[in-house]
Design a protein around this motif. Structure first.
Motif, PDB file in Angstrom:
ATOM      1  N   LYS A 175     -17.548  19.899  -2.524  1.00 17.54           N
ATOM      2  CA  LYS A 175     -17.347  20.239  -1.113  1.00 17.54           C
ATOM      3  C   LYS A 175     -15.874  20.583  -0.867  1.00 17.54           C
ATOM      4  CE  LYS A 175     -18.053  18.442   3.519  1.00 17.54           C
ATOM      5  NZ  LYS A 175     -18.403  17.273   4.335  1.00 17.54           N
ATOM      6  N   GLU A 176     -14.998  19.777  -1.439  1.00 13.96           N
ATOM      7  CA  GLU A 176     -13.559  20.013  -1.303  1.00 13.96           C
ATOM      8  C   GLU A 176     -13.170  21.363  -1.920  1.00 13.96           C
ATOM      9  OE1 GLU A 176      -9.924  18.052  -3.637  1.00 13.96           O
ATOM     10  OE2 GLU A 176     -10.892  16.630  -2.255  1.00 13.96           O
ATOM     11  N   PHE A 177     -13.719  21.660  -3.087  1.00 18.69           N
ATOM     12  CA  PHE A 177     -13.428  22.924  -3.760  1.00 18.69           C
ATOM     13  C   PHE A 177     -13.915  24.103  -2.928  1.00 18.69           C
ATOM     14  CE2 PHE A 177     -14.430  26.358  -6.737  1.00 18.69           C
ATOM     15  CZ  PHE A 177     -13.228  26.489  -7.398  1.00 18.69           C
ATOM     16  N   ASP A 178     -15.148  24.000  -2.411  1.00 12.74           N
ATOM     17  CA  ASP A 178     -15.703  25.093  -1.606  1.00 12.74           C
ATOM     18  C   ASP A 178     -14.876  25.347  -0.349  1.00 12.74           C
ATOM     19  OD1 ASP A 178     -17.742  25.531  -3.407  1.00 12.74           O
ATOM     20  OD2 ASP A 178     -19.231  24.354  -2.299  1.00 12.74           O
ATOM     21  N   GLU A 179     -14.378  24.274   0.287  1.00 14.00           N
ATOM     22  CA  GLU A 179     -13.612  24.417   1.527  1.00 14.00           C
ATOM     23  C   GLU A 179     -12.221  25.029   1.290  1.00 14.00           C
ATOM     24  OE1 GLU A 179     -13.578  20.440   3.113  1.00 14.00           O
ATOM     25  OE2 GLU A 179     -15.608  20.607   3.906  1.00 14.00           O
ATOM     26  N   LYS A 180     -11.637  24.679   0.150  1.00 13.32           N
ATOM     27  CA  LYS A 180     -10.246  25.085  -0.089  1.00 13.32           C
ATOM     28  C   LYS A 180     -10.094  26.208  -1.111  1.00 13.32           C
ATOM     29  CE  LYS A 180      -8.517  20.510   1.055  1.00 13.32           C
ATOM     30  NZ  LYS A 180      -7.767  19.343   0.595  1.00 13.32           N
ATOM     31  N   ALA A 181     -11.187  26.710  -1.645  1.00 14.68           N
ATOM     32  CA  ALA A 181     -11.122  27.717  -2.715  1.00 14.68           C
ATOM     33  C   ALA A 181     -10.376  28.978  -2.276  1.00 14.68           C
ATOM     34  CB  ALA A 181     -12.529  28.072  -3.185  1.00 14.68           C
ATOM     35  N   ALA A 182     -10.557  29.373  -1.025  1.00 10.90           N
ATOM     36  CA  ALA A 182      -9.925  30.614  -0.546  1.00 10.90           C
ATOM     37  C   ALA A 182      -8.401  30.509  -0.536  1.00 10.90           C
ATOM     38  CB  ALA A 182     -10.433  30.949   0.847  1.00 10.90           C
ATOM     39  N   SER A 183      -7.886  29.315  -0.281  1.00 11.15           N
ATOM     40  CA  SER A 183      -6.428  29.162  -0.190  1.00 11.15           C
ATOM     41  C   SER A 183      -5.787  28.683  -1.497  1.00 11.15           C
ATOM     42  CB  SER A 183      -6.084  28.173   0.936  1.00 11.15           C
ATOM     43  OG  SER A 183      -6.616  26.894   0.634  1.00 11.15           O
ATOM     44  N   ILE A 238      -7.905  24.349 -12.562  1.00  9.50           N
ATOM     45  CA  ILE A 238      -7.748  22.894 -12.724  1.00  9.50           C
ATOM     46  C   ILE A 238      -8.880  22.162 -12.013  1.00  9.50           C
ATOM     47  CG2 ILE A 238      -6.299  20.920 -12.074  1.00  9.50           C
ATOM     48  CD1 ILE A 238      -3.852  22.768 -12.552  1.00  9.50           C
ATOM     49  N   LYS A 239      -9.171  22.560 -10.790  1.00  5.35           N
ATOM     50  CA  LYS A 239     -10.252  21.917 -10.027  1.00  5.35           C
ATOM     51  C   LYS A 239     -11.610  22.181 -10.687  1.00  5.35           C
ATOM     52  CE  LYS A 239      -7.919  20.084  -6.657  1.00  5.35           C
ATOM     53  NZ  LYS A 239      -7.852  18.650  -6.440  1.00  5.35           N
ATOM     54  N   GLY A 240     -11.800  23.368 -11.227  1.00  6.56           N
ATOM     55  CA  GLY A 240     -13.043  23.692 -11.932  1.00  6.56           C
ATOM     56  C   GLY A 240     -13.241  22.806 -13.155  1.00  6.56           C
ATOM     57  N   ILE A 263     -14.286  19.363 -12.035  1.00  4.51           N
ATOM     58  CA  ILE A 263     -15.711  19.360 -11.663  1.00  4.51           C
ATOM     59  C   ILE A 263     -16.580  19.370 -12.917  1.00  4.51           C
ATOM     60  CG2 ILE A 263     -17.535  20.743 -10.589  1.00  4.51           C
ATOM     61  CD1 ILE A 263     -15.415  21.515  -8.436  1.00  4.51           C
ATOM     62  N   GLN A 264     -16.209  20.159 -13.914  1.00  5.38           N
ATOM     63  CA  GLN A 264     -16.958  20.191 -15.168  1.00  5.38           C
ATOM     64  C   GLN A 264     -16.909  18.839 -15.877  1.00  5.38           C
ATOM     65  OE1 GLN A 264     -15.235  23.460 -17.338  1.00  5.38           O
ATOM     66  NE2 GLN A 264     -16.520  24.994 -16.318  1.00  5.38           N
ATOM     67  N   ASP A 265     -15.755  18.170 -15.790  1.00  2.00           N
ATOM     68  CA  ASP A 265     -15.621  16.846 -16.391  1.00  2.00           C
ATOM     69  C   ASP A 265     -16.559  15.843 -15.712  1.00  2.00           C
ATOM     70  OD1 ASP A 265     -14.326  14.864 -18.127  1.00  2.00           O
ATOM     71  OD2 ASP A 265     -13.461  14.100 -16.252  1.00  2.00           O
TER      72      ASP A 265
END
Length: 169
Positions: free
Chosen positions: A71-79, A87-89, A92-94
């Motif tokens: 959810k955090e990634f989806d909200e902030k991915a654009a910025s 790094i965030k990906g 999430i994979q981990d």
């Protein structure tokens, strides 16, 4: 002539084995129905369900962490910069990998618990089947639910002879 002797030998051997089998009594039983009728099975199933639920609730924390990160990634991915997205990906994979590992370990624990809880029940059912077969003079008992041979006369067990022939102990 040699072929005739071999064919005659096979035919005579077949007649003797048919005669020997005709003397054995054969029975069948649906072991799944027997196990379902045993009260111990219901208790064991309840124990397994409780155990599985406890493992599932322990794993819920990982799933919640994954949901939060997604959810955090989806909200902030654009910025985010590309480096930050990478790094965030990876984070999430981990988490996904840890969830899969946990589920695999939980499945193994549940299987081990199932074996532990159900073994005495299976042993009790098998002993009862063997006792009844012996009392009633049945040489063979087939499991009609899966078609497995459950009881056979001890004299027909070729395992010791084959082990001796192969030089095994």
């Amino acid at each position: 002539m040699k072929k005739f002797v071999i064919i005659a030998f096979v035919a005579v051997t077949g007649l003797f084995s048919v005669n020997a089998m005709a003397q054995s009594k054969i029975a069948h039983i649906n072991t799944q129905a027997l196990l379902d009728a045993m009260p111990e099975t219901k208790t064991a199933q309840t124990t397994l369900q409780t155990y599985a639920q406890s493992l599932e609730s322990d794993g819920k924390g990982l799933v919640d962490e994954y949901t939060k990160k997604m959810k955090e990634f989806d909200e902030k991915a654009a910025s985010m910069t590309d480096n930050m997205k990478e790094i965030k990906g990876k984070e999430i994979q981990d988490i996904q990998r840890r969830i899969e590992e946990y589920r695999s370990a939980a499945d193994q624990k549940i299987d081990a618990k199932r074996q532990e809880v159900l073994k005495p029940i299976y042993d009790k059912a098998r002993k009862a089947i063997e006792d009844v077969a012996k009392e009633k003079g049945y040489g063979y008992v087939l499991d009609s639910s899966v078609g497995v041979l459950l009881v056979s006369p001890t004299g027909d067990d070729l395992l010791p002879l084959v082990k001796t022939k192969l030089g095994l102990k």
